[in-house]
Design a protein around this motif. Structure first.
Motif, PDB file in Angstrom:
ATOM      1  N   ALA A 116      38.948  75.072  13.191  1.00  0.00           N
ATOM      2  CA  ALA A 116      38.798  73.583  14.035  1.00  0.00           C
ATOM      3  C   ALA A 116      40.129  72.644  13.519  1.00  0.00           C
ATOM      4  N   ASP A 117      40.034  72.625  12.774  1.00  0.00           N
ATOM      5  CA  ASP A 117      40.991  71.892  11.833  1.00  0.00           C
ATOM      6  C   ASP A 117      42.577  72.329  12.591  1.00  0.00           C
ATOM      7  N   ALA A 118      42.728  73.578  12.433  1.00  0.00           N
ATOM      8  CA  ALA A 118      43.597  74.222  12.323  1.00  0.00           C
ATOM      9  C   ALA A 118      44.263  74.304  14.293  1.00  0.00           C
ATOM     10  N   ALA A 119      43.694  73.854  15.112  1.00  0.00           N
ATOM     11  CA  ALA A 119      43.437  74.258  15.859  1.00  0.00           C
ATOM     12  C   ALA A 119      43.406  72.810  16.368  1.00  0.00           C
ATOM     13  N   GLU A 120      43.586  71.748  16.022  1.00  0.00           N
ATOM     14  CA  GLU A 120      43.743  69.987  16.129  1.00  0.00           C
ATOM     15  C   GLU A 120      45.451  69.823  15.986  1.00  0.00           C
ATOM     16  N   ARG A 121      45.817  70.118  15.081  1.00  0.00           N
ATOM     17  CA  ARG A 121      46.481  69.797  14.485  1.00  0.00           C
ATOM     18  C   ARG A 121      47.834  70.793  14.970  1.00  0.00           C
ATOM     19  N   PHE A 122      46.972  72.131  15.441  1.00  0.00           N
ATOM     20  CA  PHE A 122      48.264  73.105  16.466  1.00  0.00           C
ATOM     21  C   PHE A 122      48.659  72.352  18.087  1.00  0.00           C
ATOM     22  N   TRP A 123      47.301  71.688  18.748  1.00  0.00           N
ATOM     23  CA  TRP A 123      47.458  70.900  20.200  1.00  0.00           C
ATOM     24  C   TRP A 123      47.974  69.784  19.753  1.00  0.00           C
ATOM     25  N   ALA A 124      48.005  69.072  18.946  1.00  0.00           N
ATOM     26  CA  ALA A 124      48.887  67.923  18.122  1.00  0.00           C
ATOM     27  C   ALA A 124      49.915  68.196  18.258  1.00  0.00           C
ATOM     28  N   ARG A 125      50.414  69.240  17.977  1.00  0.00           N
ATOM     29  CA  ARG A 125      51.818  69.319  17.502  1.00  0.00           C
ATOM     30  C   ARG A 125      52.524  70.528  18.232  1.00  0.00           C
ATOM     31  N   HIS A 126      51.866  70.973  19.068  1.00  0.00           N
ATOM     32  CA  HIS A 126      52.304  72.073  19.451  1.00  0.00           C
ATOM     33  C   HIS A 126      53.678  72.267  20.011  1.00  0.00           C
ATOM     34  N   ARG A 127      54.242  70.720  20.926  1.00  0.00           N
ATOM     35  CA  ARG A 127      55.007  70.705  21.868  1.00  0.00           C
ATOM     36  C   ARG A 127      56.742  70.889  20.573  1.00  0.00           C
ATOM     37  N   ASP A 128      56.223  70.315  19.182  1.00  0.00           N
ATOM     38  CA  ASP A 128      57.874  70.370  18.037  1.00  0.00           C
ATOM     39  C   ASP A 128      57.695  72.244  17.601  1.00  0.00           C
ATOM     40  N   LEU A 129      57.128  72.684  17.625  1.00  0.00           N
ATOM     41  CA  LEU A 129      56.976  73.984  16.849  1.00  0.00           C
ATOM     42  C   LEU A 129      57.118  75.408  17.025  1.00  0.00           C
ATOM     43  N   PRO A 130      57.790  75.395  16.342  1.00  0.00           N
ATOM     44  CA  PRO A 130      57.845  76.851  16.617  1.00  0.00           C
ATOM     45  C   PRO A 130      57.964  78.087  17.923  1.00  0.00           C
ATOM     46  N   SER A 131      58.061  78.760  18.397  1.00  0.00           N
ATOM     47  CA  SER A 131      57.363  79.801  19.376  1.00  0.00           C
ATOM     48  C   SER A 131      56.769  81.595  19.060  1.00  0.00           C
ATOM     49  N   GLU A 132      57.169  80.988  17.718  1.00  0.00           N
ATOM     50  CA  GLU A 132      56.742  82.768  17.566  1.00  0.00           C
ATOM     51  C   GLU A 132      55.664  82.308  15.977  1.00  0.00           C
ATOM     52  N   PRO A 133      54.615  83.501  16.307  1.00  0.00           N
ATOM     53  CA  PRO A 133      53.483  83.342  15.549  1.00  0.00           C
ATOM     54  C   PRO A 133      53.329  82.885  14.113  1.00  0.00           C
ATOM     55  N   THR A 134      53.728  83.752  14.071  1.00  0.00           N
ATOM     56  CA  THR A 134      54.385  83.476  12.534  1.00  0.00           C
ATOM     57  C   THR A 134      55.032  82.234  11.445  1.00  0.00           C
ATOM     58  N   GLU A 135      55.744  82.262  12.984  1.00  0.00           N
ATOM     59  CA  GLU A 135      56.587  80.534  12.581  1.00  0.00           C
ATOM     60  C   GLU A 135      55.521  79.301  12.369  1.00  0.00           C
ATOM     61  N   ILE A 136      55.232  79.699  13.751  1.00  0.00           N
ATOM     62  CA  ILE A 136      53.179  78.498  14.060  1.00  0.00           C
ATOM     63  C   ILE A 136      53.153  78.642  12.355  1.00  0.00           C
ATOM     64  N   VAL A 137      52.385  80.209  11.870  1.00  0.00           N
ATOM     65  CA  VAL A 137      51.362  79.558  11.331  1.00  0.00           C
ATOM     66  C   VAL A 137      51.845  79.131   9.574  1.00  0.00           C
ATOM     67  N   ALA A 138      53.678  79.470   9.795  1.00  0.00           N
ATOM     68  CA  ALA A 138      54.078  78.898   8.208  1.00  0.00           C
ATOM     69  C   ALA A 138      54.050  77.504   8.653  1.00  0.00           C
ATOM     70  N   ALA A 139      54.391  76.659  10.015  1.00  0.00           N
ATOM     71  CA  ALA A 139      55.004  75.352  10.450  1.00  0.00           C
ATOM     72  C   ALA A 139      53.187  74.423   9.922  1.00  0.00           C
ATOM     73  N   LEU A 140      52.181  75.226  10.243  1.00  0.00           N
ATOM     74  CA  LEU A 140      51.204  74.598   9.598  1.00  0.00           C
ATOM     75  C   LEU A 140      50.233  74.491   8.663  1.00  0.00           C
ATOM     76  N   ASN A 141      50.661  75.473   7.882  1.00  0.00           N
ATOM     77  CA  ASN A 141      50.840  76.034   6.386  1.00  0.00           C
ATOM     78  C   ASN A 141      49.529  76.826   6.659  1.00  0.00           C
ATOM     79  N   LEU A 142      48.968  78.077   7.545  1.00  0.00           N
ATOM     80  CA  LEU A 142      47.967  78.602   7.617  1.00  0.00           C
ATOM     81  C   LEU A 142      47.895  80.097   7.132  1.00  0.00           C
ATOM     82  N   PRO A 143      46.702  80.588   6.201  1.00  0.00           N
ATOM     83  CA  PRO A 143      47.069  81.548   5.699  1.00  0.00           C
ATOM     84  C   PRO A 143      47.127  82.734   6.733  1.00  0.00           C
ATOM     85  N   SER A 144      47.668  83.856   5.899  1.00  0.00           N
ATOM     86  CA  SER A 144      47.819  84.931   7.041  1.00  0.00           C
ATOM     87  C   SER A 144      47.360  86.199   6.647  1.00  0.00           C
ATOM     88  N   GLU A 145      47.543  86.919   7.026  1.00  0.00           N
ATOM     89  CA  GLU A 145      46.966  88.700   6.190  1.00  0.00           C
ATOM     90  C   GLU A 145      48.556  89.246   6.529  1.00  0.00           C
TER      91      GLU A 145
END
Length: 145
Positions: A116-145
């Motif tokens: 939930a926290d990650a989603a809130e951070r995403f939607w607060a910043r989505h306009r400033d984030l890259p468009s590639e899923p891998t880059e989004i996850v990296a920009a939000l500092n989330l763990p990836s498989e």
């Protein structure tokens, strides 16, 4: 963001502050301490998911009201199930929907809170984030498989 701000102290925050306030504690110090702990829990408990699965979660949780926390985050698996069944989000994001639903059904409260926290951070910043899923996850500092 301003370093100093006027803050409305709602019932939940007031109770939390009263439970922790000692003679040497300032209100701002207590709030900062609680937020530091919350952020660390979210960082540690965010489940490792594929970038596409994270984006599916962000898609599903756009505008979803997850309050109060004691009940709201528990609804995330159901929201995901509905998004997959009714909106075809597994296909949209190229995610194994059944595996994600199983993973979320087994998630504990801390993991769901981190999502939930990650989603809130995403939607607060989505306009400033890259468009590639891998880059989004990296920009939000989330763990990836």
């Amino acid at each position: 963001m301003a370093r100093k701000a006027s803050v409305y102290i709602g019932d939940e925050l007031e109770t939390a502050l009263e439970e922790r306030h000692g003679a040497s504690d300032s209100v701002s110090g207590l709030i900062n301490k609680m937020v530091d702990r919350y952020r660390e829990v979210c960082r540690r408990e965010a489940p490792p998911l594929t970038p596409q699965a994270w984006c599916l979660l962000f898609d599903v949780l756009n505008g979803v009201w997850l309050q109060p926390a004691s009940m709201g985050v528990r609804g995330i698996p159901m929201e995901v199930e509905d998004g997959i069944a009714m909106n075809g989000l597994a296909e949209k994001w190229g995610v194994d929907g059944e595996a994600l639903k199983t993973r979320l059904a087994e998630a504990d409260f801390a993991e769901l809170t981190a999502i939930a926290d990650a989603a809130e951070r995403f939607w607060a910043r989505h306009r400033d984030l890259p468009s590639e899923p891998t880059e989004i996850v990296a920009a939000l500092n989330l763990p990836s498989e």
